[in-house]
Design a protein around this motif. Structure first.
Motif, PDB file in Angstrom:
ATOM      1  N   LEU A 170       3.288 -10.120 -42.529  1.00  0.00           N
ATOM      2  CA  LEU A 170       2.639 -11.053 -41.615  1.00  0.00           C
ATOM      3  C   LEU A 170       1.122 -11.007 -41.732  1.00  0.00           C
ATOM      4  CD1 LEU A 170       3.372 -13.127 -39.282  1.00  0.00           C
ATOM      5  CD2 LEU A 170       2.815 -11.282 -37.716  1.00  0.00           C
ATOM      6  N   ARG A 171       0.542  -9.818 -41.743  1.00  0.00           N
ATOM      7  CA  ARG A 171      -0.919  -9.718 -41.757  1.00  0.00           C
ATOM      8  C   ARG A 171      -1.497  -9.715 -43.162  1.00  0.00           C
ATOM      9  NH1 ARG A 171      -2.707  -3.584 -40.744  1.00  0.00           N
ATOM     10  NH2 ARG A 171      -1.047  -2.483 -41.826  1.00  0.00           N
ATOM     11  N   VAL A 226      -4.826 -10.587 -49.470  1.00  0.00           N
ATOM     12  CA  VAL A 226      -5.773 -10.045 -48.501  1.00  0.00           C
ATOM     13  C   VAL A 226      -5.001  -9.478 -47.318  1.00  0.00           C
ATOM     14  CG1 VAL A 226      -6.119 -12.344 -47.489  1.00  0.00           C
ATOM     15  CG2 VAL A 226      -7.764 -10.513 -47.018  1.00  0.00           C
ATOM     16  N   LYS A 227      -5.267  -8.219 -47.015  1.00  0.00           N
ATOM     17  CA  LYS A 227      -4.653  -7.544 -45.883  1.00  0.00           C
ATOM     18  C   LYS A 227      -5.636  -7.597 -44.723  1.00  0.00           C
ATOM     19  CE  LYS A 227      -2.525  -3.077 -44.638  1.00  0.00           C
ATOM     20  NZ  LYS A 227      -2.206  -1.725 -45.167  1.00  0.00           N
ATOM     21  N   THR A 228      -5.235  -8.261 -43.655  1.00  0.00           N
ATOM     22  CA  THR A 228      -6.112  -8.426 -42.512  1.00  0.00           C
ATOM     23  C   THR A 228      -5.769  -7.432 -41.415  1.00  0.00           C
ATOM     24  OG1 THR A 228      -4.677 -10.044 -41.414  1.00  0.00           O
ATOM     25  CG2 THR A 228      -6.276 -10.897 -43.019  1.00  0.00           C
ATOM     26  N   ALA A 229      -6.720  -7.232 -40.505  1.00  0.00           N
ATOM     27  CA  ALA A 229      -6.513  -6.297 -39.397  1.00  0.00           C
ATOM     28  C   ALA A 229      -5.909  -7.033 -38.217  1.00  0.00           C
ATOM     29  CB  ALA A 229      -7.837  -5.649 -39.008  1.00  0.00           C
ATOM     30  N   LEU A 230      -4.677  -7.485 -38.397  1.00  0.00           N
ATOM     31  CA  LEU A 230      -3.974  -8.171 -37.323  1.00  0.00           C
ATOM     32  C   LEU A 230      -3.359  -7.098 -36.427  1.00  0.00           C
ATOM     33  CD1 LEU A 230      -1.624 -11.250 -37.830  1.00  0.00           C
ATOM     34  CD2 LEU A 230      -1.372  -9.639 -35.966  1.00  0.00           C
ATOM     35  N   SER A 231      -4.067  -6.746 -35.353  1.00  0.00           N
ATOM     36  CA  SER A 231      -3.692  -5.569 -34.566  1.00  0.00           C
ATOM     37  C   SER A 231      -2.668  -5.913 -33.491  1.00  0.00           C
ATOM     38  CB  SER A 231      -4.937  -4.939 -33.931  1.00  0.00           C
ATOM     39  OG  SER A 231      -5.675  -5.922 -33.223  1.00  0.00           O
ATOM     40  N   ALA A 232      -1.497  -6.345 -33.933  1.00  0.00           N
ATOM     41  CA  ALA A 232      -0.380  -6.615 -33.035  1.00  0.00           C
ATOM     42  C   ALA A 232       0.696  -5.569 -33.266  1.00  0.00           C
ATOM     43  CB  ALA A 232       0.184  -8.009 -33.293  1.00  0.00           C
TER      44      ALA A 232
END
Length: 494
Positions: free
Chosen positions: A229-230, A240-246
């Protein structure tokens, strides 16, 4: 849903019973095998499995197959009451922290039903293989094969799940947040495209912009979300690995400064180690990583696995194999199992335990489906043994912290729990199929203490439900599963 996608309402309603059974099957696996303190006894009989609870109640259900991926549990009985809803069951169990976990289970059921409702009919019987690697990731609809929170995405509305979930096949518009370079930790090569004067441009997921960050973000690039997902595939470029902090399944995901600081060293080390597998393993390189002073504002750029295929080959996450007919062939399944174990055990012998679950581990297939080699991505949670590396004349990487351990139990848990009880079990789809594949594959593997442990002891796996019911206990917790290679599994710890 009625406001956002009214056309999905009938399909969603029809998908709910199957989603409940899928989550209940995963929950029953946990109740049958995890060391939950309020379960005081387990008795198998001709009618199924009986669990005795500390308060005197009894829970009854079918004989569990800890490696089954089909939803075979449609109801269990708590005393005389039948339960087909995992959230209601957890509420009625009324154990410590059950209320919060029940809410997560309900969310998992709803999200799973939505994921299934959003699939085009032809995906029920896929025939054509995708041409693009990110399309393989979109075929994994049900999420984690064994976690009751397989599709739990708390904090995501229906509209956001449809807009960002890979199984819904969206295109996601990523943004960037400018941060003064002097405030950033950077490793590797951060591209000129993501620099602006004295600022670095940090890629940001739109969910993160809307729910976590307090700063505006500029539009940057369309991208295709991958299984995690992130992490998203940029058109014609890297991932690209994003900082999706869920919170996804068990943990709140972010990108720590530790991960950013270790990324370049890890990437170079893994490339060196992969060279010792006779071409059977490639590791996607981390090109650059940045942390802007917070795990909520960070990103990694990583090679696409498609760089390691040629001609008419396909590369896909192991989790996507179950969307093909390949695992139905015992011969194919044994060949793939042999390849995966050969690589995993070789690296473990050298001193590295991969987190080789179905998301991190990818397989390169020939046009006819023959498994040729493996690709591994995301080094953030491997384990490295300096003692084992030194015994093989390999200089340990200049790293400290949670990645480093010489503990034999921790090393074997990491590999066997993710690869055997995870990726291979999910690909096989059942205990009998996994047993047949393992029995065939291990005959051709080089003897050693790690292979002996794999053959003779119960299989370790993360106690995923115990972890959700123990919010005050940090880190992973473990249990063991019956070893398919052992007719009468022992009780020794691995």
């Amino acid at each position: 849903m009625a406001a956002v996608r009214p056309d999905l309402v009938p399909r969603y309603t029809a998908a709910l019973p199957g989603a409940r059974a899928a989550v209940l099957t995963r929950l029953w696996r946990a109740l049958a095998h995890e060391p939950l303190p309020w379960i005081t006894g387990r008795t198998a009989g001709p009618g199924g499995l009986l669990l005795r609870l500390a308060d005197g109640r009894v829970l009854r259900g079918p004989h569990p197959d800890p490696y089954a991926t089909d939803a075979y549990v449609t109801a269990v009985h708590l005393d005389a009451t039948a339960h087909d809803d995992p959230a209601r069951l957890m509420t009625d169990l009324a154990v410590e922290h059950a209320t919060a976990f029940a809410a997560e289970l309900g969310h998992s059921v709803a999200s799973l039903a939505l994921s299934r409702a959003g699939q085009p009919d032809q995906l029920d019987h896929p025939k054509e293989w995708p041409d693009r690697d990110w399309e393989w990731e979109q075929r994994v609809v049900d999420g984690h094969p064994f976690h009751p929170n397989c599709r739990s995405r708390p904090g995501f509305s229906v509209a956001e799940q449809l807009a960002y979930g890979p199984e819904h096949r969206p295109v996601v518009r990523l943004g960037t947040a400018p941060v003064p370079a002097r405030e950033c930790l950077v490793t590797g090569d951060w591209p000129d495209e993501l620099r602006e004067g004295e600022h670095l441009l940090v890629p940001v997921h739109p969910w993160q912009t809307a729910h976590v960050l307090t700063r505006p973000c500029d539009a940057w690039s369309d991208a295709h979300p991958l299984m995690s997902l992130r992490t998203l595939a940029l058109p014609g470029g890297p991932h690209v690995k994003t900082a999706l902090s869920a919170r996804l399944t068990s943990s709140v995901r972010d990108i720590s400064a530790y991960s950013v600081g270790a990324s370049a060293t890890l990437s170079a080390f893994a490339e060196e180690l992969a060279a010792r597998t006779d071409g059977l393993l490639h590791v996607t390189r981390t090109l650059g990583a940045v942390s802007a002073g917070s795990p909520d504002l960070a990103a990694l750029l990583r090679e696409s696995p498609r760089l390691y295929v040629s001609g008419d080959e396909h590369v896909l996450p192991v989790a996507a194999l179950a969307t093909t007919d390949l695992p139905r062939s015992p011969a194919w399944l044994a060949d793939f199992t042999r390849l995966a174990l050969q690589v995993g055990l070789r690296l473990l012998e050298l001193g590295v335990a991969l987190e080789a679950h179905g998301q991190n581990l990818l397989v390169v297939l020939a046009q006819d489906g023959t498994p040729r080699r493996l690709v591994y991505r995301d080094l953030a949670d491997i384990r490295i043994s300096p003692a084992r590396l030194t015994r093989h004349g390999i200089k340990p990487p200049d790293l400290t912290g949670r990645l480093i351990t010489d503990d034999e139990l921790a090393l074997r848990r990491k590999l066997f729990g993710s690869l055997v009880a995870g990726a291979l079990a999910a690909t096989a789809g059942s205990g009998p199929a996994l047993a047949t594949a393992l029995e065939t594959a291990v005959r051709d593997l080089r003897p050693g203490p790690d292979l002996t442990a794999l053959r003779e002891y119960p299989l370790p796996t993360k106690a995923l439900t115990l972890m959700r019911l123990s919010p005050g206990t940090p880190g992973d917790q473990w249990t063991t599963l019956p070893n398919p290679l052992v007719l009468e599994p022992g009780t020794r710890d691995q």
